[in-house]
Scaffold this motif. Sequence first.
Motif, PDB file in Angstrom:
ATOM      1  N   SER A  85       0.830  -1.212   0.000  1.00  0.00           N
ATOM      2  CA  SER A  85       0.000   0.000   0.000  1.00  0.00           C
ATOM      3  C   SER A  85       0.864   1.261   0.000  1.00  0.00           C
ATOM      4  O   SER A  85       0.519   2.272  -0.632  1.00  0.00           O
ATOM      5  N   THR A  89       1.155   4.235  -3.132  1.00  0.00           N
ATOM      6  CA  THR A  89       0.616   5.542  -2.735  1.00  0.00           C
ATOM      7  C   THR A  89       0.841   6.623  -3.793  1.00  0.00           C
ATOM      8  O   THR A  89      -0.071   7.419  -4.070  1.00  0.00           O
ATOM      9  N   GLU A  92      -1.807   6.876  -6.307  1.00  0.00           N
ATOM     10  CA  GLU A  92      -3.116   7.260  -5.773  1.00  0.00           C
ATOM     11  C   GLU A  92      -4.140   6.125  -5.911  1.00  0.00           C
ATOM     12  O   GLU A  92      -5.267   6.309  -6.357  1.00  0.00           O
ATOM     13  N   GLY A  98      -4.740   0.331   2.102  1.00  0.00           N
ATOM     14  CA  GLY A  98      -3.939   0.961   3.141  1.00  0.00           C
ATOM     15  C   GLY A  98      -4.623   1.014   4.484  1.00  0.00           C
ATOM     16  O   GLY A  98      -4.019   0.743   5.528  1.00  0.00           O
ATOM     17  N   ALA A 122       3.565   5.168   5.952  1.00  0.00           N
ATOM     18  CA  ALA A 122       2.299   5.322   5.225  1.00  0.00           C
ATOM     19  C   ALA A 122       1.751   6.737   5.380  1.00  0.00           C
ATOM     20  O   ALA A 122       1.259   7.345   4.411  1.00  0.00           O
ATOM     21  N   THR A 126       1.275   9.454   2.329  1.00  0.00           N
ATOM     22  CA  THR A 126      -0.041  10.060   2.089  1.00  0.00           C
ATOM     23  C   THR A 126       0.034  11.583   2.159  1.00  0.00           C
ATOM     24  O   THR A 126      -0.579  12.300   1.345  1.00  0.00           O
TER      25      THR A 126
END
Length: 457
Positions: A85, A89, A92, A98, A122, A126
């Motif tokens: 995940s 990222t 997108e 995630g 993570a 993001t």
Amino acid sequence: MSATGASEDTSARGAPGGPWWWPRRRSMVLDIMLGVASAVECAAEGVGFAHDARMPVAFGVLLGLIVGSTLVLRRRWAIAVVLISIAVTPAEMGLLLGVVGLYTLAASEVPRRISAVLAGMAGAGTFLVTMIRFRQDNAQNDWGSALWEAPLFSLTITLALTAPPVLLGLYVRARRRLVESLRERADGLERELSLLAERAEERAEWARNEERTRIAREMHDVVAHRVSLMVVHAAALQAVALKDPEKASKNAALVGDMGRQALTELRQMLGVLRSDAPAEQKPVPLASVAVAASAAAEAATASAVEPAEAADADAAGPRLAELEALVGQSRAAGMAVDLSVEGEERRYAARVEQTAYRVVQEALTNVHKHAPGASTRIRLAHRGAEIAVLVENGPSDRGAADAGLPSGGNGLVGMKERVSTLGGGFVSGPTEAGGFRVSAVIPDRTRAPEPDRARTA
């Protein structure tokens, strides 16, 4: 990796309400549904990624399907799912991947430092992707914005996507550990209660055996002595019935008195047994058994330290004051008995006096059985904290070693058991003159106060 991927549903194993495999099957169905939803989402997001990267749409859809379907493996490889995940990222895609991956990672048994590092990675990914996309959208649409709007918006999105799943996973992990610890404690308590119940049963069985032995010993002492004297007097009655009617009548009266005394003592023993017997047997819960076992253990310890204290309350039995009457019965049966008492007479614990009395009684019974007509000497010595008993007889003056009375061979064994129970010493054996000697030393650990001193106090 499989050990670190244990998730929140492991606590459902063996749950009541269905077969053992039902929780695992339900978890598998849930993982498949989440995997399908994640694959569909990633495939849809792969279309936009393919346009932005100027790649074939089919490639973006295929990549999205592969990436999203990895969510099925979240329970076994939670770290791998979170890493995937994080890797996608920038494209997108993988929002559900995630969020669920972070929750599974936080709820699993993975070390917390690894979970914190991956959650930070993570969140950082993001935050950067969101801020870059926010600035690109503003530049394309000619929207003016302050410098703080992009970081604030990105931070809000990052916290909304990472904080809830991580916190929820940590809560589930803590709750699962608490449930497991409570279950282990309950299992441990159940094992302890079972062990206490087994020990209580063993102690109860031991107490029953001890009580049987004590009752058998009392029955032997009472019946054997009285009946032996009755047989001796009956033989004398038969011998003088025609020659001396007056003496025969006296012997018959003695036989009747002894029979009544034997019946009285037997009634007393049976009355104690009936009063001690429980009226009704009811099932006892396991916890009550444990409490009773603990109480029995404490009582057994106390009785092992001072065994005479528990028996001191049992005053229903012969005492040393009745020793003269016992000797008089043997003299009436024709035995030459010499009784001597040394030391200052005083009161002893009930069990001590009963034991000394029974030793003398059984020794006299053995003389009647095995050495009829033999002269007997009884010596009773009062010492500091003990009492000594010596019963010694000479050879039989009738030239016969046995009077024909039945014997089970339990008399000496019973005397030794009585004395040993109180912590005393017992010795028996033949003498050089052809007779037999019985000697016992009985300690008095709970000596009762003397009557004179008690009154003056």
